[in-house]
Design an enzyme around this catalytic site. Structure first.
Site, PDB file in Angstrom:
ATOM      1  N   GLY A   1       0.724  -1.296  -0.155  1.00 46.91           N
ATOM      2  CA  GLY A   1       0.272   0.102   0.559  1.00 46.91           C
ATOM      3  C   GLY A   1       1.229   1.107  -0.368  1.00 46.91           C
ATOM      4  N   CYS A   2       0.077   2.087   0.426  1.00 51.43           N
ATOM      5  CA  CYS A   2       1.523   3.224   0.704  1.00 51.43           C
ATOM      6  C   CYS A   2       2.783   3.258   0.983  1.00 51.43           C
ATOM      7  CB  CYS A   2       0.745   4.773   1.451  1.00 51.43           C
ATOM      8  SG  CYS A   2       1.639   5.956   1.973  1.00 51.43           S
ATOM      9  N   PHE A   3       3.094   3.776   0.206  1.00 47.76           N
ATOM     10  CA  PHE A   3       4.877   3.542   0.180  1.00 47.76           C
ATOM     11  C   PHE A   3       5.654   4.469   1.678  1.00 47.76           C
ATOM     12  CE2 PHE A   3       6.004   5.543  -4.077  1.00 47.76           C
ATOM     13  CZ  PHE A   3       5.775   7.215  -3.449  1.00 47.76           C
TER      14      PHE A   3
END
EC number: 1.8.4.11
Length: 226
Positions: free
Chosen positions: A47-49
């Site tokens: 998901g969001c890095f």
């Protein structure tokens, strides 16, 4: 006429200094080479890095976590291209670590317990292909990755949708996205001007990442609430 070194006292003094500098430079190069040879890297999509980077940079044995993209067909993709869709890339993090302090398998175990591996449509509030999860494993890493997934399935008693994919070229994201979670640079948000670190904390909470990870993994979640 050939002059003796006594006619060039400055040169005579410089030779030992130059020799010392050369030696020090050689040692520095050797140290860098030894460091590079002594570390390993894994690439994971969670998901969001920003969140994956934040989680893993605090893990003992991890040297650095770098945000980027992998798995698609577009070379050198930009952030807006990836999140818009169509490039095939996922947001990923390349984790460099010292295998003498933490193993590849341990990193994969931590990773799977830092995400919702039951969600095939994205992660938390972030939806779409670019936010789906994956482990990009080399041939040498594949056995560890598959074993980690099998253990996660056994622990949860459910099928894991996070795939183990073949390794793919890693494209580093632009500087704006690196170390976002701890940056003091100010940005404009819907809550007004905030540092990146403040904006990150608000995002992580409002996106429900930690709440969902706790719901899935309970006490086994290593980073929820961090």
């Amino acid at each position: 006429m050939t002059r003796s070194p006594s006619f060039f006292p400055g040169l005579a003094r410089m030779k030992p200094v130059l020799l010392a500098v050369t030696i020090l430079l050689g040692i520095a190069v050797e140290c860098q080479q030894a460091k590079a040879a002594g570390t390993e890297k894994v690439v994971v999509a969670g998901g969001c890095f920003w969140c994956v980077e934040s989680d893993f940079e605090g893990v003992p044995g991890v040297i650095e976590a770098v945000s980027g993209f992998a798995g698609g067909t577009t070379p050198n993709p930009e952030y807006k291209e990836v999140t818009k869709g169509g490039t095939g890339h996922l947001e990923v993090v390349e984790i460099e670590f010292d295998p003498r302090k933490i193993s590849t398998r341990e990193i994969y175990d931590l990773f799977l317990r830092s995400i919702d591996p039951l969600d095939a449509g994205g992660q938390f509030c972030d939806r779409g292909e670019s936010y789906t999860t994956a482990i990009f494993a080399t041939d040498a890493q594949r056995a560890d990755a598959l074993a980690a997934v099998a253990q996660a399935e056994a622990d949860l008693g459910r099928s894991i949708v996070t795939p183990v994919r073949k390794s793919a070229p890693f494209y580093e994201a632009d500087a704006y996205h690196q170390d976002f979670y701890k940056s003091t640079t100010r940005v404009l948000t819907r809550f007004g001007p905030k540092t990146k670190a403040e904006a990150y904390k608000r995002y992580r909470t409002s996106c429900g990442r930690d709440a969902r990870v706790k719901a899935v993994w309970g006490a086994a979640a290593p980073f929820a609430g961090s």
